[in-house]
Design an enzyme around this catalytic site. Structure first.
Site, PDB file in Angstrom:
ATOM      1  N   ASP A 138      28.096  35.149  40.407  1.00 11.84           N
ATOM      2  CA  ASP A 138      27.683  34.494  40.194  1.00 11.84           C
ATOM      3  C   ASP A 138      26.870  35.416  38.870  1.00 11.84           C
ATOM      4  O   ASP A 138      25.394  34.917  38.749  1.00 11.84           O
ATOM      5  CB  ASP A 138      26.174  34.941  41.321  1.00 11.84           C
ATOM      6  CG  ASP A 138      26.197  36.672  41.927  1.00 11.84           C
ATOM      7  OD1 ASP A 138      27.535  36.367  41.784  1.00 11.84           O
ATOM      8  OD2 ASP A 138      25.230  36.989  42.353  1.00 11.84           O
ATOM      9  N   THR A 191      23.988  41.487  43.622  1.00 13.44           N
ATOM     10  CA  THR A 191      24.958  41.715  43.779  1.00 13.44           C
ATOM     11  C   THR A 191      25.799  41.424  45.907  1.00 13.44           C
ATOM     12  O   THR A 191      24.879  41.030  46.752  1.00 13.44           O
ATOM     13  CB  THR A 191      25.069  42.980  44.069  1.00 13.44           C
ATOM     14  OG1 THR A 191      26.484  43.511  44.702  1.00 13.44           O
ATOM     15  CG2 THR A 191      23.903  43.709  45.032  1.00 13.44           C
ATOM     16  N   GLY A 192      27.683  40.472  45.872  1.00 15.61           N
ATOM     17  CA  GLY A 192      27.422  40.951  47.419  1.00 15.61           C
ATOM     18  C   GLY A 192      28.556  39.133  46.511  1.00 15.61           C
ATOM     19  O   GLY A 192      29.293  39.380  44.924  1.00 15.61           O
ATOM     20  N   ARG A 204      38.442  32.272  37.742  1.00 12.24           N
ATOM     21  CA  ARG A 204      37.415  32.933  38.580  1.00 12.24           C
ATOM     22  C   ARG A 204      35.799  33.131  38.002  1.00 12.24           C
ATOM     23  O   ARG A 204      35.767  34.088  37.420  1.00 12.24           O
ATOM     24  CB  ARG A 204      37.276  33.530  40.219  1.00 12.24           C
ATOM     25  CG  ARG A 204      36.519  33.083  40.735  1.00 12.24           C
ATOM     26  CD  ARG A 204      35.603  34.927  40.771  1.00 12.24           C
ATOM     27  NE  ARG A 204      34.593  35.014  41.796  1.00 12.24           N
ATOM     28  CZ  ARG A 204      33.308  35.842  42.086  1.00 12.24           C
ATOM     29  NH1 ARG A 204      33.464  36.997  40.938  1.00 12.24           N
ATOM     30  NH2 ARG A 204      32.636  35.808  43.741  1.00 12.24           N
ATOM     31  N   THR A 235      29.880  45.465  41.683  1.00 12.95           N
ATOM     32  CA  THR A 235      29.034  45.199  41.110  1.00 12.95           C
ATOM     33  C   THR A 235      27.813  45.961  40.396  1.00 12.95           C
ATOM     34  O   THR A 235      26.945  46.808  41.368  1.00 12.95           O
ATOM     35  CB  THR A 235      28.166  43.445  41.173  1.00 12.95           C
ATOM     36  OG1 THR A 235      28.914  43.290  40.947  1.00 12.95           O
ATOM     37  CG2 THR A 235      27.571  43.252  40.175  1.00 12.95           C
TER      38      THR A 235
HETATM   39  N1  ASP Z   1      28.520  39.186  43.137  1.00 14.59           N
HETATM   40  C1  ASP Z   1      29.785  39.887  42.718  1.00 14.59           C
HETATM   41  C2  ASP Z   1      30.882  38.513  42.015  1.00 14.59           C
HETATM   42  O1  ASP Z   1      30.938  37.933  43.088  1.00 14.59           O
HETATM   43  C3  ASP Z   1      31.038  41.059  42.857  1.00 14.59           C
HETATM   44  C4  ASP Z   1      30.109  41.766  43.852  1.00 14.59           C
HETATM   45  O2  ASP Z   1      28.669  42.016  43.270  1.00 14.59           O
HETATM   46  O3  ASP Z   1      30.310  43.145  44.051  1.00 14.59           O
HETATM   47  O4  ASP Z   1      31.600  38.446  40.896  1.00 14.59           O
END
Ligand code: ASP
Length: 308
Positions: free
Chosen positions: A206, A226-227, A203, A175
């Site tokens: 965040d 991000t996460g 789905r 992200t």
């Molecule tokens: N936070 C993002 C999600 O759950 C994924 C990511 O940060 O890579 O969609």
């Protein structure tokens, strides 16, 4: 010197140092720096923080290296569904899109939602229709095809596995996001993502949720996360950094530390965030092995990094 500042991220996760060849590392760092330079150009010409975060995120969306825009991961149906949001700290205006397909720059669509739709968050076919009305550039499926991400999805397709892009030992990009402070003292934040590999049931993570993946308030800070999205939603992570500053009077670094290292881990919240306060302090923090990140502060020096 003008007090302008900008930070960007390109995802956080389990980034194994052994996998990172010098050539790869150079490619990521160059892309991060390009994003910084694009956003910084807006700020140094006296532009608004909101325009700067959009300009920075667009560069990362256009790069196939990151899980956003062009480089978005595949969902369970072998398609790309993208989420994005942005927020302006001066008046708490915000815009977001979820589950959009074929939009070249979802962050720009999110800005149009904020400016022209009368809503904050729109999704799916409705968002596509709105993009069309706004004459937002679209791309066909081929544009979003990336062989590595296709293989990544193939390995998980038909199973219940849902993977964070960068939890794959071979390919760990993520992200993207940006936070900015402009010379007028205004803050803004933006986040854009393809979500998680093999995600189903439309789905939503965040990233398009104001308060979870993105938040900006001139009184305190601007944040992009991000996460593991589910955990960041439950922690209301981005807003929590603001709340710790606003209600407890904490400094930015301490507020970020509490969220990233105390609140997220018990919720399996692997990841990190970038944050910037209204005095130009920048904090880039994560609780996993690495986060693609970059910053430029009042001194005008560009810095990029991946590991701790
Ligand atoms: N936070 C993002 C999600 O759950 C994924 C990511 O940060 O890579 O969609």
């Amino acid at each position: 010197m003008k007090k302008i500042a900008l930070a960007v991220h390109g995802g956080a996760g389990t980034i194994a140092k052994e996998q990172m060849t010098p050539v790869r590392e150079k490619a990521y760092r160059e892309a991060l720096e390009r994003a910084l330079r694009n956003g910084h150009a807006v700020l140094s010409e006296g532009g608004e923080a909101l325009e700067a975060v959009e300009a920075a995120v667009r560069v990362l969306e256009d790069s196939p290296l990151f899980n956003a825009g062009r480089g978005s991961v595949f969902n369970a149906d072998g398609q790309h569904e993208m989420d994005a949001s942005l927020m302006r700290g001066s008046d708490l205006a915000a815009g977001a899109v979820a589950g959009v397909q074929n939009v070249k720059n979802p962050v720009t669509l999110a800005k149009r939602v904020m400016l022209n739709s009368g809503h904050v968050l729109i999704s799916g076919n409705g968002a596509f229709e709105f993009a069309h009305k706004q004459k937002i550039p679209l791309e066909d499926d081929q544009y979003f095809f990336d062989e590595f991400r296709y293989q990544q999805w193939k390995a998980a397709a038909g199973t219940d596995q849902v993977l964070l892009d960068h939890s794959d030992p071979e390919r760990k990009f993520g992200t993207v996001g940006a936070v900015a402070l402009d010379e007028h003292g205004h803050l803004a934040a933006a986040t854009s993502t393809g979500g998680m590999t093999n995600k189903k049931w439309q789905r939503i993570g965040d990233s398009p949720l104001i308060g979870a993946g993105t938040y900006a308030n001139d009184a305190t800070c601007a944040v992009s996360c991000t996460g593991n999205g589910e955990s960041f939603i439950r922690a209301v992570a981005a807003h929590d950094v603001h709340a710790l500053m606003a209600y407890k009077g904490l400094e930015l670094a301490e507020a970020v530390r509490i969220v990233v290292h105390e609140k997220l881990p018990p919720l399996d919240g692997d990841g990190g965030l970038i944050a910037l306060d209204n005095r130009g302090n920048i904090v880039l923090d994560f609780n996993c092995s690495g986060m693609y990140r970059g910053r430029v502060g009042a001194d005008g020096e560009f810095h990029t990094a991946i590991f701790k």
